[in-house]
Scaffold this motif. Structure first.
Motif, short mmCIF file in Angstrom:
data_model
loop_
_atom_site.label_atom_id
_atom_site.label_comp_id
_atom_site.label_asym_id
_atom_site.label_seq_id
_atom_site.Cartn_x
_atom_site.Cartn_y
_atom_site.Cartn_z
N LEU A 96 0.83 -1.20 0.00
CA LEU A 96 0.00 0.00 0.00
C LEU A 96 0.86 1.25 0.00
N ASP A 97 1.95 1.23 0.76
CA ASP A 97 2.86 2.38 0.77
C ASP A 97 3.44 2.65 -0.61
N THR A 98 3.77 1.60 -1.35
CA THR A 98 4.36 1.80 -2.68
C THR A 98 3.34 2.37 -3.66
N LEU A 99 2.05 2.27 -3.34
CA LEU A 99 1.02 2.80 -4.23
C LEU A 99 0.75 4.28 -3.97
N ASN A 100 1.47 4.87 -3.02
CA ASN A 100 1.42 6.32 -2.80
C ASN A 100 0.04 6.85 -2.42
N PHE A 101 -0.65 6.24 -1.49
CA PHE A 101 -1.96 6.73 -1.06
C PHE A 101 -1.85 7.89 -0.08
N GLU A 102 -0.74 8.02 0.60
CA GLU A 102 -0.59 9.06 1.61
C GLU A 102 -0.74 10.42 0.95
N PRO A 103 -1.48 11.36 1.44
CA PRO A 103 -2.17 11.34 2.72
C PRO A 103 -3.62 10.87 2.62
N ALA A 104 -4.07 10.45 1.44
CA ALA A 104 -5.48 10.14 1.27
C ALA A 104 -5.82 8.71 1.70
N VAL A 105 -5.76 8.50 3.01
CA VAL A 105 -6.13 7.22 3.60
C VAL A 105 -7.09 7.51 4.74
N LEU A 106 -8.23 6.82 4.73
CA LEU A 106 -9.17 6.91 5.84
C LEU A 106 -9.23 5.53 6.48
N PHE A 107 -8.73 5.43 7.72
CA PHE A 107 -8.79 4.18 8.45
C PHE A 107 -10.13 4.09 9.18
N ILE A 108 -10.73 2.91 9.15
CA ILE A 108 -11.94 2.66 9.92
C ILE A 108 -11.55 1.67 11.01
N SER A 109 -11.90 1.98 12.26
CA SER A 109 -11.47 1.13 13.36
C SER A 109 -12.61 0.86 14.33
N ASN A 110 -12.43 -0.20 15.09
CA ASN A 110 -13.31 -0.45 16.22
C ASN A 110 -12.82 0.41 17.37
N ALA A 111 -13.65 0.63 18.36
CA ALA A 111 -13.25 1.44 19.51
C ALA A 111 -11.96 0.88 20.11
N GLY A 112 -11.02 1.77 20.39
CA GLY A 112 -9.77 1.35 21.02
C GLY A 112 -8.64 1.05 20.05
N GLU A 113 -8.94 0.85 18.77
CA GLU A 113 -7.89 0.59 17.78
C GLU A 113 -7.33 1.91 17.28
N ARG A 114 -6.06 1.90 16.96
CA ARG A 114 -5.42 3.08 16.39
C ARG A 114 -4.72 2.68 15.09
N PRO A 115 -4.71 3.57 14.11
CA PRO A 115 -4.05 3.27 12.84
C PRO A 115 -2.57 2.97 13.03
N PRO A 116 -2.02 2.07 12.20
CA PRO A 116 -0.61 1.72 12.31
C PRO A 116 0.32 2.77 11.70
N ARG A 117 -0.26 3.74 11.00
CA ARG A 117 0.53 4.82 10.40
C ARG A 117 -0.33 6.06 10.38
N PRO A 118 0.25 7.23 10.16
CA PRO A 118 -0.54 8.48 10.18
C PRO A 118 -1.66 8.47 9.14
N GLY A 119 -2.73 9.12 9.47
CA GLY A 119 -3.86 9.23 8.57
C GLY A 119 -5.11 9.59 9.33
N SER A 120 -6.16 9.87 8.62
CA SER A 120 -7.43 10.18 9.24
C SER A 120 -8.12 8.87 9.60
N TRP A 121 -8.98 8.89 10.62
CA TRP A 121 -9.67 7.67 10.98
C TRP A 121 -11.08 7.95 11.47
N LEU A 122 -11.88 6.89 11.40
CA LEU A 122 -13.30 6.93 11.77
C LEU A 122 -13.58 5.68 12.59
N THR A 123 -14.24 5.85 13.73
CA THR A 123 -14.52 4.72 14.62
C THR A 123 -15.91 4.15 14.35
N LYS A 124 -16.00 2.80 14.31
CA LYS A 124 -17.29 2.11 14.17
C LYS A 124 -17.97 2.11 15.53
N PRO A 125 -19.27 2.17 15.56
CA PRO A 125 -20.17 2.44 14.43
C PRO A 125 -20.13 3.92 14.08
#
Length: 138
Positions: free
Chosen positions: A69-98
């Protein structure tokens, strides 16, 4: 309209995200698993403007997948979706479920505005030419 790649292995959630973003006019690609998402991104002829990636999806913590994924150059346009308590493994925006559909749309629009159309156009994924394109026989 921008193209969004959704990497979500839960079919109902993937279908919901597809429906929400398609209604907003986005071109949404929803492969069934992360490995196919990486392959699809590499083979897609146009720009992939945003990656929406679920942290709990099987295989996301695989270092090889993250490297691809890093080689595909998505940074900074990555939106991580996580369950409560999870944090993205790299910088980016995120949204918690639900999350509410309006929250997803707001985050997507904000990220796409941040990248802007000029940057999105320059982020087209580079792919090797096929034998027919390069003039060599297979």
């Amino acid at each position: 309209m921008p193209t969004i790649l959704v990497a979500e292995d839960d079919a109902p959630v993937r279908a919901l995200i597809h429906r929400i973003l398609s209604r907003e006019g986005f071109d949404v690609l929803c492969p069934p698993n992360r490995r196919i998402a990486v392959e699809l991104a590499a083979e897609h002829p146009g720009a992939i403007d945003l990656l929406v990636a679920d942290l709990s999806a099987v295989g996301f913590d695989d270092p090889e997948v993250l490297e691809q994924l890093d080689t595909l150059n998505f940074e900074p346009a990555v939106l991580f979706i996580s369950n409560a308590g999870e944090r993205p493994p790299r910088p980016g925006s995120w949204l918690t479920k639900p999350f509410r559909p309006s929250e997803l749309v707001r985050k997507v629009r904000k990220l796409l505005e941040k990248v802007g159309p000029k940057q999105r156009a320059s982020r087209r994924i580079k792919r090797a030419p096929s034998p027919s394109e390069s003039g060599t026989a297979g």
